[in-house]
Each structure stands twice: as C-alpha cells, then as structure tokens.
Motif scaffolding. Structure first.
Motif, PDB file in Angstrom:
ATOM      1  N   UNK A  96       4.831 -13.545   4.643  1.00  0.00           N
ATOM      2  CA  UNK A  96       5.566 -12.334   5.031  1.00  0.00           C
ATOM      3  C   UNK A  96       5.547 -11.265   3.950  1.00  0.00           C
ATOM      4  N   UNK A  97       5.611 -10.032   4.390  1.00  0.00           N
ATOM      5  CA  UNK A  97       5.669  -8.902   3.470  1.00  0.00           C
ATOM      6  C   UNK A  97       7.047  -8.838   2.809  1.00  0.00           C
TER       7      UNK A  97
ATOM      8  N   UNK B 235      -7.048  -3.041   0.814  1.00  0.00           N
ATOM      9  CA  UNK B 235      -6.141  -2.640  -0.269  1.00  0.00           C
ATOM     10  C   UNK B 235      -5.713  -1.202  -0.066  1.00  0.00           C
ATOM     11  N   UNK B 236      -4.420  -0.970  -0.150  1.00  0.00           N
ATOM     12  CA  UNK B 236      -3.855   0.375  -0.008  1.00  0.00           C
ATOM     13  C   UNK B 236      -3.201   0.723  -1.344  1.00  0.00           C
TER      14      UNK B 236
ATOM     15  N   UNK C 259      -2.059  -3.008  10.297  1.00  0.00           N
ATOM     16  CA  UNK C 259      -1.745  -4.138   9.420  1.00  0.00           C
ATOM     17  C   UNK C 259      -0.875  -5.123  10.189  1.00  0.00           C
ATOM     18  N   UNK C 260      -1.231  -6.400  10.095  1.00  0.00           N
ATOM     19  CA  UNK C 260      -0.528  -7.452  10.834  1.00  0.00           C
ATOM     20  C   UNK C 260       0.145  -8.390   9.843  1.00  0.00           C
TER      21      UNK C 260
ATOM     22  N   UNK D   2      -0.469  -2.154  -2.000  1.00  0.00           N
ATOM     23  CA  UNK D   2      -0.266  -3.294  -1.111  1.00  0.00           C
ATOM     24  C   UNK D   2      -1.610  -3.787  -0.602  1.00  0.00           C
ATOM     25  N   UNK D   3      -1.638  -5.053  -0.218  1.00  0.00           N
ATOM     26  CA  UNK D   3      -2.821  -5.650   0.391  1.00  0.00           C
ATOM     27  C   UNK D   3      -2.431  -6.207   1.752  1.00  0.00           C
ATOM     28  N   UNK D   4      -3.277  -5.969   2.755  1.00  0.00           N
ATOM     29  CA  UNK D   4      -2.949  -6.375   4.121  1.00  0.00           C
ATOM     30  C   UNK D   4      -4.132  -7.055   4.792  1.00  0.00           C
ATOM     31  N   UNK D   5      -3.823  -7.890   5.782  1.00  0.00           N
ATOM     32  CA  UNK D   5      -4.795  -8.314   6.777  1.00  0.00           C
ATOM     33  C   UNK D   5      -4.657  -7.299   7.906  1.00  0.00           C
TER      34      UNK D   5
END
Length: 269
Positions: free
Chosen positions: A114-115, A48-49, A107-108, A59-62
């Motif tokens: 999709x973002x 989490x950013x 971040x992928x 935002x949340x990322x893998x």
C-alpha cells in the motif's frame, strides 16, 4: 443496533482488499476495471514520478498507460474524473492524447504494497490515481492529477452542461474574463460549484449567495489562493495552495477577473 454494528465490523474485515473497482464510461457501455486484473495487464509498468503532486516528493508506481483504458476517445472529447471524496476533475481528452512528451498513467495501488498516507488530512490516494510523466511538456496542472479515483466518463463540455457559469459569448475570446473561465474550469471547478452548477462536492459554491470577490479584499483573496493558511489557520483545511508554478500571476488575474464578473451575473430567483 448492536447486531448491525457487529455486522458492519465483520463485513469490513471479510471484504477483500482487492475489491477496488474503477468504472469507465465512454458512452458505449460502462467498463469496470478491478485492481487485481489491472495489476496483471501486459502493459503495466513500474514508473518513477520525480515530483508527485499528491505526495510532494518522488514516488514509484505500478501503472498502466491511461490512453490504453480509454480506447475510442478523440482529441475533441471531454472527460470527467470523479474521486470518491467528491473531487471532479474536468480534463480534455487532447491533453491525454498529446504528442508533446507528457504521458498520463493510471497508478494502481497494490494491496500487498500500500501507498503511504497523504499529509495534511487528505486521507489516502488509493486505490487509483492519475499521474503524469513529463507533465511540464503539455502544461499539466496539479488539478489534473486526480487521486482516490472512482470513475472516468466522457461527457459534453462544461459550457454545454452548466450554462449558468458561462460568461456572455459576446465577450471577446481573448478577454480576461473568457481566459479566467478556462482557468476556472481547470483549477477551481474540480472542488467547487458556481451559480449552483457543477458536479464537485468538496468546496462551497463560489458565487451563491456571495462570491469571494464580494467579501474579501483583492490582496487577501490573492494571498488565500496562494496559501489558504495565510488567511485562516485551520489544520483540517483541504484546499491546497496554488503557487506560481501551478497558477501563474497572469492566470490568477484572469480567474479573479472571471469571479468578479460572475458576482454580477447570478441566476435570477
């Protein structure tokens, strides 16, 4: 011509969305990382950013720890992060290897999730984006969050590669001009060239034929750097504003001092 257009349309449909690649060249043979392989790595995490630089909100990322993809770098190494839009961030390895609490992540973008699109005509952040957790601990600046990332490479320092942008070495290391040169590399040089030197492709040269200190009043130039739309309202503009958190008043003074100095140090023709 019609056949060519048809072929391109078919190609755009048939190419797999998962075909995104990131090239990493640390000087010992380039590596290529593909989206699908990165998403299957055992060290991938959901992070989490809270205050994402590109999106302006949480935002949340893998993501994978960036240092895990940069095995072999040392604190004295210099890295360049090249984006597909021409952005070229110069980041010292030390900030990635820091032990002060900040952590860099790759971040992928998952094609299945999709973002969202970026605002302000900046397109899309994917497929790869360097994000940070606890960035304030290592004083990570907004230009050190490159998105649309296509390549990471280890290079010589900026001063070695581009001598025409370096102030006279006889200037004291703690002078405003030398400090401004450091700030310039971290902020302006990711988008602009100077004296015809640099790898960025987004913005114009900041000294040839004329630098901004030569044609803008000091108060207008300061206002422009803080908020470009305050000087020229243009919805398609891509230059971000640098608030006091991203660029302190002291650093702003220094980079303007450097630009003023370089205005009288153009390359000979």
């Amino acid at each position: 011509m019609k056949l060519l257009i048809l072929y391109l349309l078919v190609l755009s449909v048939t190419l797999p969305v998962t075909a995104a690649e990131l090239k990493v060249d640390l000087g010992q043979g380039a590596m290529t990382y593909r989206t699908e392989a990165l998403l299957k790595r055992p060290d991938i995490r959901t992070i989490n950013v809270p205050a994402d630089v590109a999106f302006g909100h949480a935002m949340q990322y893998r993501a994978v720890p960036l240092a895990a993809l940069l095995k072999g770098i040392g604190p004295g190494d210099h890295l360049q992060f090249v984006a597909s839009d021409g952005f070229a961030a110069e980041i010292p390895a030390e900030i990635i290897l820091n032990h002060r609490g900040s952590e860099a992540w790759l971040a992928i973008e998952d094609p299945a999730h999709p973002w969202p699109a970026l605002s302000k005509n900046h397109g899309h952040a994917g497929p790869f984006y360097v994000v940070w957790t606890q960035p304030q601990a290592a004083h990570v600046g907004p230009e050190q969050w490159p998105y649309q990332l296509a390549m990471i490479r280890r290079l010589d320092s900026v001063a070695t590669r581009f001598p025409a942008i370096v102030p006279d070495p006889s200037l004291p290391a703690d002078s405003e001009v030398q400090r401004g040169f450091v700030v310039f590399q971290r902020t302006c040089f990711a988008c602009h060239t100077l004296n015809g030197q640099g790898d960025a492709k987004l913005g114009p040269d900041l000294n040839i034929p004329h630098g901004p200190t030569e044609y803008l009043r000091a108060d207008l130039l300061r206002a422009y750097i803080r908020n470009p739309q305050s000087l020229r309202q243009w919805p398609q503009a891509k230059m971000p504003g640098f608030d006091a958190q991203a660029l302190s008043d002291r650093d702003l003074d220094a980079v303007l001092g450097y630009l003023h100095y370089m205005a009288s140090h153009k390359p000979a023709h």
